[in-house]
Design a protein around this motif. Structure first.
Motif, mmCIF file in Angstrom:
data_model
loop_
_atom_site.group_PDB
_atom_site.id
_atom_site.type_symbol
_atom_site.label_atom_id
_atom_site.label_comp_id
_atom_site.label_asym_id
_atom_site.label_seq_id
_atom_site.Cartn_x
_atom_site.Cartn_y
_atom_site.Cartn_z
ATOM 1 N N PRO A 257 0.820 -1.213 0.000
ATOM 2 C CA PRO A 257 0.000 0.000 0.000
ATOM 3 C C PRO A 257 0.854 1.262 0.000
ATOM 4 O O PRO A 257 2.039 1.234 0.341
ATOM 5 C CB PRO A 257 -0.790 -0.120 1.302
ATOM 6 N N SER A 265 1.391 4.287 -6.288
ATOM 7 C CA SER A 265 0.702 3.497 -5.268
ATOM 8 C C SER A 265 -0.740 3.217 -5.665
ATOM 9 O O SER A 265 -1.397 2.372 -5.055
ATOM 10 C CB SER A 265 0.725 4.224 -3.917
ATOM 11 N N CYS A 268 -1.566 -0.479 -6.668
ATOM 12 C CA CYS A 268 -1.543 -1.374 -5.503
ATOM 13 C C CYS A 268 -2.742 -1.117 -4.598
ATOM 14 O O CYS A 268 -3.400 -2.055 -4.119
ATOM 15 C CB CYS A 268 -0.244 -1.177 -4.720
ATOM 16 N N ASN A 269 -3.034 0.165 -4.342
ATOM 17 C CA ASN A 269 -4.174 0.499 -3.482
ATOM 18 C C ASN A 269 -5.484 -0.028 -4.065
ATOM 19 O O ASN A 269 -6.353 -0.513 -3.327
ATOM 20 C CB ASN A 269 -4.255 2.011 -3.285
ATOM 21 N N ILE A 272 -5.841 -3.776 -3.494
ATOM 22 C CA ILE A 272 -6.233 -4.068 -2.114
ATOM 23 C C ILE A 272 -7.695 -3.702 -1.888
ATOM 24 O O ILE A 272 -8.467 -4.465 -1.294
ATOM 25 C CB ILE A 272 -5.312 -3.310 -1.131
ATOM 26 N N LYS A 273 -8.096 -2.516 -2.389
ATOM 27 C CA LYS A 273 -9.470 -2.032 -2.205
ATOM 28 C C LYS A 273 -10.493 -2.968 -2.837
ATOM 29 O O LYS A 273 -11.581 -3.195 -2.278
ATOM 30 C CB LYS A 273 -9.594 -0.627 -2.791
ATOM 31 N N LEU A 279 -2.975 -7.035 1.578
ATOM 32 C CA LEU A 279 -2.107 -5.925 1.934
ATOM 33 C C LEU A 279 -0.776 -6.479 2.435
ATOM 34 O O LEU A 279 -0.742 -7.379 3.266
ATOM 35 C CB LEU A 279 -2.778 -5.062 2.998
ATOM 36 N N ASN A 281 2.744 -5.371 4.204
ATOM 37 C CA ASN A 281 3.592 -4.380 4.870
ATOM 38 C C ASN A 281 5.014 -4.869 5.067
ATOM 39 O O ASN A 281 5.936 -4.068 5.231
ATOM 40 C CB ASN A 281 3.001 -4.007 6.234
#
Length: 366
Positions: A257, A265, A268-269, A272-273, A279, A281
């Motif tokens: 993210p 980004s 990628c966002n 995930i959304k 996600l 990290n």
């Protein structure tokens, strides 16, 4: 595999309207590629999904002639061929309906390790993307995974270099034949990849270089691995295509993210959304989701303290320790090297995980 068998497989692969899915269906029905090519038209038309379009040009002798030329190239250059029915064909790729009938290989690839992940993303990787990719692969290194990527600019080459620096096997999936390397500037990394890994492609040496090849190549990147990781991506891009393919193969997809306003980004966002990716990290997230013995992997990875450097590399190391970061020309001047030689030394240091390149021909210690 005999040369004759390979010849007929190549000839079948050369037929333009057939495709891998249909070719495998025909081989499954008639037993071998040679048997397929010896069939009469009426026999072929009895197979579900085989119509006039599929058979357009099917009986052209040009396919065997082209196969003969490609076979000469394969034998002359000691290229390994992996047939989809053979035991050494990548296991995970066997489960992909559109996986290549035939793969071509260079290097020292060993797929016995089942921990295989693909790392993809933008060609215009940011410095934070570079840092994340390097740390992510370093954190995974205790589990000794195989790293797969596309050997292109940006995230791809960052992942390959990080794998080399951590002594991990890595595989570059190419969008062209094994007679060339694109981009040419990455030729300098070929030998280090082939020492512990290598290259796959399903393109011939005679195939024209085309941007659409990259999209076709992406199915191999997604199909080889247990999971695909997207480091950075704009709202549209080839890495998102790879993620979609991985999802269609029922493989796990992970995305890093970023801030909503950051251009690289957004892709990628959105993954995930839309729940098309987990996600990510840190490496611990992937290790947990894939059940890769987390007790082994959550140990902090201590950076290698004693890298073996020769006198020339130590000369540059001493200079960068004083300067922090410096341009290539400045390094060459202060260390008394021609620019071309300094560039070569810096590449070796980069592969050893000692320095990293920055925009504007800058280099800094890691």
């Amino acid at each position: 595999m005999s040369s004759e068998e390979l010849l007929y497989i190549l000839a079948l692969q050369h037929i333009p309207n057939l495709g891998d899915t249909t070719a495998k269906k025909l081989i499954g029905h008639f037993g071998t590629a040679k048997n397929v090519l010896k069939q009469r038209k009426q026999n072929l038309l009895k197979i579900d999904g085989i119509g006039a379009y599929r058979l357009s040009g099917f009986f052209d002798v040009a396919h065997l002639k082209a196969a003969e030329e490609e076979l000469k190239f394969i034998e002359k250059n000691n290229i390994k061929t992996l047939y989809f029915k053979d035991s050494d064909y990548p296991d995970k790729l066997k489960h992909c309906i559109d996986g290549p009938v035939l793969l071509f290989q260079r290097g020292n690839i060993n797929l016995n390790n089942q921990k295989i992940i693909s790392v993809v993303g933008t060609r215009k990787i940011t410095q934070s993307g570079v840092a994340f990719c390097e740390k992510f692969i370093e954190e995974l290194s205790p589990l000794n995974p195989i790293i797969v990527s596309g050997f292109a600019y940006g995230v791809d080459i960052t992942a390959h270099k990080a794998a080399v620096a951590n002594r991990l096997q890595n595989i570059g999936c190419l969008a062209h034949g094994l007679n060339q390397i694109y981009p040419k500037v990455h030729q300098k990394y070929v030998s280090s990849v082939e020492e512990n890994g290598g290259f796959f492609t399903d393109f011939w040496s005679s195939d024209d270089f085309d941007r659409n090849n990259f999209l076709k190549r992406n199915r191999i990147i997604a199909g080889l691995s247990e999971a695909t990781v997207v480091i950075e991506s704009a709202e549209k891009g080839g890495s998102l295509v790879t993620a979609d393919i991985a999802n269609s193969y029922n493989r796990e997809v992970f995305a890093v993210p970023g801030r909503p306003a950051d251009k690289f980004s957004k892709g990628c966002n959105n993954l995930i959304k839309s729940q098309k990716a987990h996600l990510l990290n840190s490496a611990a997230d992937l290790i947990y989701m894939l059940n890769w013995k987390p007790e082994e992997a959550i140990k902090p990875v201590q950076k290698q303290m004693f890298v073996e450097l020769d006198a020339e590399e130590n000369n540059i190391l001493d200079f960068l320790q004083k300067e922090g970061k410096a341009q290539l020309d400045s390094i060459a001047l202060n260390c008394n090297f021609p620019s071309y030689k300094a560039a070569g030394i810096l590449i070796n240091m980069e592969l050893k995980g000692v320095v990293r390149p920055l925009p504007g021909k800058l280099f800094e210690l890691i």
